[in-house]
Design a protein around this motif. Structure first.
Motif, short mmCIF file in Angstrom:
data_model
loop_
_atom_site.label_atom_id
_atom_site.label_comp_id
_atom_site.label_asym_id
_atom_site.label_seq_id
_atom_site.Cartn_x
_atom_site.Cartn_y
_atom_site.Cartn_z
N GLU A 92 0.83 -1.21 0.00
CA GLU A 92 0.00 0.00 0.00
C GLU A 92 0.87 1.26 0.00
O GLU A 92 0.50 2.27 -0.62
CB GLU A 92 -0.93 -0.01 1.22
CG GLU A 92 -2.18 -0.83 1.03
CD GLU A 92 -1.88 -2.31 0.81
OE1 GLU A 92 -0.96 -2.84 1.47
OE2 GLU A 92 -2.56 -2.94 -0.03
N GLU A 93 2.00 1.22 0.67
CA GLU A 93 2.90 2.38 0.64
C GLU A 93 3.45 2.59 -0.77
O GLU A 93 3.56 3.73 -1.24
CB GLU A 93 4.04 2.18 1.64
CG GLU A 93 3.60 2.32 3.09
CD GLU A 93 4.72 2.01 4.05
OE1 GLU A 93 5.73 1.43 3.62
OE2 GLU A 93 4.58 2.37 5.24
N ASN A 94 3.80 1.51 -1.45
CA ASN A 94 4.24 1.63 -2.84
C ASN A 94 3.12 2.19 -3.72
O ASN A 94 3.38 2.99 -4.63
CB ASN A 94 4.69 0.28 -3.37
CG ASN A 94 5.97 -0.20 -2.71
OD1 ASN A 94 6.76 0.62 -2.20
ND2 ASN A 94 6.20 -1.52 -2.73
N GLY A 95 1.92 1.77 -3.46
CA GLY A 95 0.80 2.28 -4.23
C GLY A 95 0.61 3.77 -4.02
O GLY A 95 0.28 4.50 -4.97
N VAL A 96 0.82 4.25 -2.80
CA VAL A 96 0.69 5.69 -2.52
C VAL A 96 1.78 6.46 -3.25
O VAL A 96 1.53 7.53 -3.85
CB VAL A 96 0.75 5.95 -1.01
CG1 VAL A 96 0.87 7.45 -0.72
CG2 VAL A 96 -0.50 5.40 -0.33
N ARG A 97 3.02 5.95 -3.23
CA ARG A 97 4.11 6.65 -3.91
C ARG A 97 3.85 6.73 -5.42
O ARG A 97 4.08 7.77 -6.06
CB ARG A 97 5.42 5.94 -3.62
CG ARG A 97 5.95 6.21 -2.22
CD ARG A 97 7.39 5.76 -2.10
NE ARG A 97 7.49 4.31 -2.14
CZ ARG A 97 7.49 3.54 -1.07
NH1 ARG A 97 7.39 4.10 0.14
NH2 ARG A 97 7.59 2.23 -1.18
N ALA A 98 3.37 5.63 -5.98
CA ALA A 98 3.07 5.63 -7.42
C ALA A 98 1.96 6.61 -7.74
O ALA A 98 2.00 7.32 -8.76
CB ALA A 98 2.70 4.23 -7.87
#
Length: 366
Positions: A102-108
């Motif tokens: 989910e953190e990667n999704g936020v950064r993307a």
């Protein structure tokens, strides 16, 4: 030895006859035997009155509202912060999922928003130039319309990327499961390290909004209950701990195994001793039609049928009368047929009576 026969003389015969007549005369003058004494008995005069009975059922104390808390997204549980029996407050952390995806999704999503914002700024600048040139006559209408379409597309793209960023941030927030209201943990469904699907129960919380006493009620008792019954509920192990309750919910369908209906009774200001899971006894007074009740000691048996002894007030004698028993408990007997108002029924000493026997009513004027 010389044996001589004694001859019966006339004088001796006359003497014997006179003695016999005296004995017979004495017998004719004897007093008659005494009449048997009247047997003392206790009695009651019966009358018709409204009847009813107290129905007692066992149940348990449960929360008025129980909710299953679950994650909204899939993931691997890395922490469960509570156990069964813990008290929680609103917004307290219950469990946490692995946040990496989910953190990667936020950064993307943030990068996509930046790119969309840059494209939007360029589209706005190009639109402004084309508008000014069109007013001056140094560009064509086609180029102006194209700049307008490009601006609208950039604006839509920027809105879409912003919405995706919001969704990504929400998913990141969903990795933490928090209590929505104060309560007590009554069950847990996962352990740290498990991979769970969205919606799977992590913990069950009994909210502190109220307490119910829950009973499994047979159909015949449910049908006898009044429209708005008031139930007295007490702890089975401590009968002095009592609370009043009202029926809050009745299951519309019987249990497939037991054939009973689940009834939830909302407790009014329950004492602290009525904790969740406590065994309680609920008592309900069910009114019946008019009937005649007599003490259980009055009941006997005559010709293999239930019967009672009736006292004739005029002759003070008893007779056995068969009766129909509607309900029997250790203290009272409800009679359906066989007695009428005003009958005098023997309540003590029934085993020693016989039909037509004289009796003396204890406590009555002789």
């Amino acid at each position: 030895m010389d044996h001589r026969r004694v001859a019966a003389t006339p004088s001796r015969l006359a003497l014997a006859a006179g003695f016999s007549m005296l004995l017979l005369a004495g017998c004719d003058g004897a007093p008659p035997p005494a009449a048997p004494e009247a047997r003392p008995v206790r009695v009651v005069t019966v009358e018709q009155r409204p009847t009813g009975e107290v129905i007692a059922l066992s149940g348990t104390v449960q929360a008025e509202t129980q909710v299953n808390l679950a994650f909204r997204i899939d993931g691997r549980v890395v922490e469960r912060a509570v156990n069964v029996g813990d008290r929680v407050v609103a917004d307290q952390l219950i469990a946490r999922l692995d946040r990496e995806n989910e953190e990667n999704g936020v950064r993307a999503a943030r990068a996509a928003v930046v790119a969309a914002q840059s494209a939007l700024v360029e589209a706005r600048n190009n639109y402004g130039r084309q508008r000014d040139l069109l007013r001056s006559g140094f560009t064509t209408r086609v180029r102006y319309d194209e700049a307008t379409r490009t601006l609208r597309t950039a604006e839509s793209q920027a809105d879409s990327m912003q919405a995706q960023l919001s969704n990504a941030q929400l998913r990141l927030g969903y990795t933490e499961l928090r209590a929505d209201a104060p309560g007590i943990i009554t069950a847990r469904g996962v352990e740290p390290g498990e991979v769970v699907q969205a919606g799977r129960m992590v913990v069950q919380i009994a909210r502190q909004e109220g307490r119910d006493a829950v009973f499994d009620v047979p159909a015949q008792i449910k049908n006898l209950a009044p429209a708005e019954p008031r139930i007295e509920v007490s702890l089975t192990m401590e009968p002095a701990v009592v609370a009043q309750g009202r029926v809050r919910e009745v299951a519309p369908q019987a249990d497939a195994v037991t054939g009973t209906f689940q009834v939830r009774v909302g407790l009014i200001d329950p004492p602290p001793a009525m904790r969740l899971g406590s065994t309680v006894t609920g008592r309900l007074w069910v009114h019946g039609g008019p009937g005649i009740e007599v003490p259980a000691t009055a009941l006997t048996r005559g010709e293999r049928e239930p019967a009672v002894w009736i006292v004739d007030a005029a002759t003070q004698t008893v007779s056995l009368r068969p009766v129909e028993v509607v309900r029997f408990d250790p203290g009272r007997v409800l009679i359906g047929q066989g007695l009428t108002t005003g009958d005098i029924v023997v309540t003590a000493g029934v085993q020693a009576l016989r039909p037509g026997q004289k009796v003396r009513l204890l406590g009555a004027t002789p």
